[in-house]
Design a protein around this motif. Structure first.
Motif, short mmCIF file in Angstrom:
data_model
loop_
_atom_site.label_atom_id
_atom_site.label_comp_id
_atom_site.label_asym_id
_atom_site.label_seq_id
_atom_site.Cartn_x
_atom_site.Cartn_y
_atom_site.Cartn_z
N ALA A 244 0.83 -1.21 0.00
CA ALA A 244 0.00 0.00 0.00
C ALA A 244 0.86 1.26 0.00
O ALA A 244 2.01 1.23 0.44
CB ALA A 244 -0.90 -0.01 1.23
N LYS A 245 0.25 2.36 -0.52
CA LYS A 245 0.97 3.64 -0.54
C LYS A 245 -0.01 4.74 -0.11
O LYS A 245 -1.15 4.78 -0.58
CB LYS A 245 1.46 3.89 -1.97
N MET A 246 0.45 5.59 0.78
CA MET A 246 -0.43 6.65 1.29
C MET A 246 -0.76 7.67 0.19
O MET A 246 0.06 7.96 -0.67
CB MET A 246 0.28 7.41 2.43
N ILE A 247 -2.00 8.19 0.24
CA ILE A 247 -2.37 9.32 -0.63
C ILE A 247 -2.73 10.47 0.30
O ILE A 247 -3.62 10.32 1.14
CB ILE A 247 -3.59 8.98 -1.51
N ASN A 248 -2.02 11.57 0.18
CA ASN A 248 -2.29 12.73 1.03
C ASN A 248 -2.49 13.96 0.17
O ASN A 248 -1.53 14.57 -0.29
CB ASN A 248 -1.10 12.97 1.96
N THR A 249 -3.75 14.34 -0.12
CA THR A 249 -4.01 15.55 -0.89
C THR A 249 -4.96 16.41 -0.05
O THR A 249 -5.57 15.90 0.91
CB THR A 249 -4.68 15.22 -2.24
N PRO A 250 -5.11 17.67 -0.41
CA PRO A 250 -6.03 18.52 0.38
C PRO A 250 -7.44 17.93 0.42
O PRO A 250 -8.14 18.05 1.42
CB PRO A 250 -6.02 19.84 -0.39
N GLU A 251 -7.86 17.22 -0.66
CA GLU A 251 -9.24 16.72 -0.71
C GLU A 251 -9.39 15.35 -0.09
O GLU A 251 -10.48 14.96 0.33
CB GLU A 251 -9.74 16.59 -2.17
N PHE A 252 -8.30 14.56 -0.06
CA PHE A 252 -8.49 13.15 0.32
C PHE A 252 -7.28 12.60 1.08
O PHE A 252 -6.13 12.82 0.70
CB PHE A 252 -8.69 12.33 -0.97
#
Ligand code: ADP
Length: 663
Positions: A244-252
């Motif tokens: 797995a790889k983290m997703i860090n965006t302002p929306e999600f």
């Protein structure tokens, strides 16, 4: 599917050619697990059988070929197949220690090669698929160079996402799914709608593992191949690896994950481990049996040889009777030891067949001569009927065929008191160069009760009539059954109590037209006319020395041979250095210096003429004679103890003739 992509892969019909039972099971299991339909898969145990099969079923386009099948060892089987079926896709299965062989197979025209030790659910099928697709692509590009495959990269990623066997998804840190492929809901065994309703993390177990995974992911931003269990809707659980790889965006905030189901792979690993353990213990058992049989053969050599010699002296009728009983009993014992060896080979899947052209009629007549004596003792009639159309020269394993017929015919004699035994051979089928023969052995004996008939081919089955104690060990029929079935034939029996029994089997043979050269006639010692034959007998066992000397002196006048005895290998080379000889009879196991070491010394350290002296190994180890191991050590031939006097004389005359007269 875009119209310019490759056509979907359709599982081909696959023929496995392999004679090791546990490897057949492993490959079949792996292929079935990776989605090949059972009816798309068949197995043959020899090249001969496979050729016959492929002529009948041309739809089998892909072949998995083991390099160890007895009639196609190494590259031979591949060459035979390519000669007959140039358009088939052949993938070679090589043993680890024969990796080089795999490369030569590719050079010879195989499409790929796999190492048996590394066969796994996850690798076997993709490899077949690659080989098939590569060949198809190659053929397509040859015929028309028009079908160039162009995929735009967006479409390519979409296809990978859709078609992946791994579950690929994106979810938030609670486990609510945002996007996922088909494999995801197949893995969890939920419908698409149901999956959107739940938090998938609830299906991860154990709870501790789930926590550990999420901590690692958040702490380091990614996780690779983390082992975790997945609990399906139906309650069953799968063993998986998650990356797995983290997703860090302002929306999600969430992660993208890939889950690989390794349950089947794990099963295959367990299977492989079990197979390795089984192989290991089979090896130990085999060694044990080989040792025991050696221990039994050595004293039997003395008993059998000595009673043979006593029989040739002046004896009263009573003494003759006693000695003949000793002789028959030791022959019987030798038969038991041989049967036990064969059964152990069968149980370890180590039966090897030795296919050659041979004269079938000669085999049958010889067999008849051998059993005639036993039938005569009970005044039974013996009849051999070779039907019209049965070819004389066929390609097959002569010794094994003899062993089967001998077992059946001997049983017939054993269980018949009145009437006789008939051996029938007929032609069932003939196509081009092959013939299927049916052998029937019929007797007019006590018969077999119908409730026992099903068990008759199982090991150690004995059916005892009240009050009648037949000698036997229940090995003959299981051996016959295995020898027939492992060559692709069938065996069966019909019987009626009080009337008699009829055993029958069929086997496939290639028909030959070979002309057989006359065997080299061994000149007798008398015609050598070059002085006495000087024999150096190297043997540490006093009793065996005596048996050999007496047997030789019985056959030749003492003026024609001159025997010198050495008690071990060292003594032998000392004597040989001083004196000339015409032949050496060499025991293998000896103290101080064994037979192999002594031979190496003679071959490499002695002057030319002496270094070439014929050396016959004398051993009680059946396997030494069988796999011709003695040749690797520089010996010319081998005599199995207890030896047949005739065979020994023949070999001595043959080798000394070549050495003394032809050289
Ligand atoms: P063995 O002959 O050493 O006992 P086999 O496996 O050859 O072992 O045979 C098993 C048993 O089957 C025999 O003991 C006998 O009871 C039965 N049997 C085999 N062949 C015949 C026959 N031709 N007629 C009657 N009984 C038979």
């Amino acid at each position: 599917m875009p119209s310019n992509s490759l056509s979907p892969f359709i599982s081909p019909f696959i023929l496995l050619i392999e004679d090791n039972k546990s490897d057949i099971d492993l490959v079949k299991n792996n292929l079935a697990q990776s989605g090949v339909l059972r009816n798309h898969l068949s197995a043959c145990q020899s090249i001969k059988q496979a050729i016959f099969f492929l002529r009948e079923y041309p739809e089998f386009s892909t072949i998995l070929l083991s390099t160890t099948v007895s009639d196609g060892n190494g590259i031979v089987g591949l060459q035979k197949l390519i000669a007959e079926f140039p358009n088939k896709i052949i993938i070679v299965l090589a043993e680890k220690e024969h990796q080089d062989l795999g490369v030569s197979c590719i050079k010879a025209g195989a499409q790929d090669f796999l190492l048996k030790e590394l066969l796994e659910v996850s690798s076997i099928y993709p490899n077949i698929r690659f080989a098939v697709e590569r060949t198809q692509q190659f053929q397509a590009s040859l015929s028309e160079k028009t079908n160039k495959v162009k995929l735009n990269s967006q479409q390519l990623y979409q296809d990978i996402f859709n078609n992946s066997k791994d579950a690929i998804y994106i979810c938030n840190l609670e486990g609510r799914l945002v996007d996922f492929n088909q494999a995801t809901f197949e893995l969890f065994a939920f419908s698409e709608e149901e999956l959107l309703e739940i938090e998938v993390h609830d299906l991860f177990h154990t709870k501790e593992k789930k926590r550990e995974f999420l901590y690692a992911l958040v702490a380091s931003g990614s996780v690779t191949e983390f082992p975790i269990g997945i609990e399906q809707k139906n309650g069953k659980s799968r063993q998986c690896l998650i990356s797995a790889k983290m997703i860090n965006t302002p929306e999600f905030t969430g992660y993208s994950g890939v889950i690989r189901d390794i349950t089947e792979q794990q099963k295959a690993n367990d299977l492989r481990k079990a197979r390795d353990i089984a192989r290991q213990s089979a090896k130990m058992k085999e060694q044990f049996i080989a040792n025991i049989s050696h221990e039994m053969r050595t004293p039997m050599n003395a008993i059998w040889g000595m009673s043979n010699l006593v029989m040739q002296t002046k004896l009263s009728a009573e003494q003759r009777n006693y000695v003949s009983t000793i002789q028959q009993s030791s022959e019987l014992l030798l038969g038991v030891v041989n049967d036990i060896l064969t059964i152990s080979e069968i149980q370890n899947s180590q039966l090897k067949f030795d296919y050659k052209f041979f004269d079938l009629y000669e085999l049958l007549h010889n067999l008849l001569n051998v059993i005639q004596f036993k039938a005569g003792e009970k005044s039974l009639q013996l009849l051999l009927q070779i039907k019209e159309g049965v070819p004389r020269i066929v390609h097959g394993d002569k010794q094994r065929l003899n062993q089967i017929l001998y077992n059946l015919a001997l049983n017939g004699i054993k269980f018949t008191e009145k009437g006789g035994i008939t051996i029938d051979i007929e032609n069932l089928n003939e196509s081009n160069d092959f013939v299927q023969l049916k052998f029937t052995v019929k007797d007019t004996g006590i018969g077999i009760p119908s409730d026992k008939i099903d068990a008759i081919f199982e090991t150690f089955t004995l059916i005892r009539e009240e009050g009648v104690d037949h000698e036997g060990k229940g090995l003959g029929l299981p051996i016959a059954k295995n020898l027939v079935e492992q060559q692709g034939g069938k065996i069966g029996v019909k019987s009626e109590v009080g009337k008699g029994s009829e055993f029958y089997f069929d086997l496939l043979f290639e028909i030959g037209e070979e002309v057989f050269p006359e065997p080299i006639q061994a000149k007798s010692a008398a015609t050598l006319d070059k002085g006495a034959i000087r024999i150096l007998l190297v043997e540490d066992h006093k009793m065996n020395q005596l048996v050999a000397i007496k047997s030789l002196e019985k056959y030749w006048p003492t003026t024609a041979i001159e025997i010198t005895v050495a008690n071990d290998g060292r003594e032998a080379i000392n004597i040989l250095a001083e004196k000339d000889f015409d032949i050496i009879l060499m025991d293998i196991q000896m103290p101080n210096m064994n037979g192999y070491e002594a031979t190496a010394h003679i071959r490499h350290k002695m002057p030319p003429k002496k270094a070439e002296i014929p050396i016959l190994a004398m051993t009680a180890h059946a396997h030494v004679a069988k796999n011709e191991k003695f040749r690797d050590h520089g010996m010319d031939d081998c005599i199995l103890k207890p030896f047949e006097p005739k065979e020994l004389f023949k070999k001595i005359t043959e080798y000394t003739f070549k050495y003394k007269v032809l050289a």
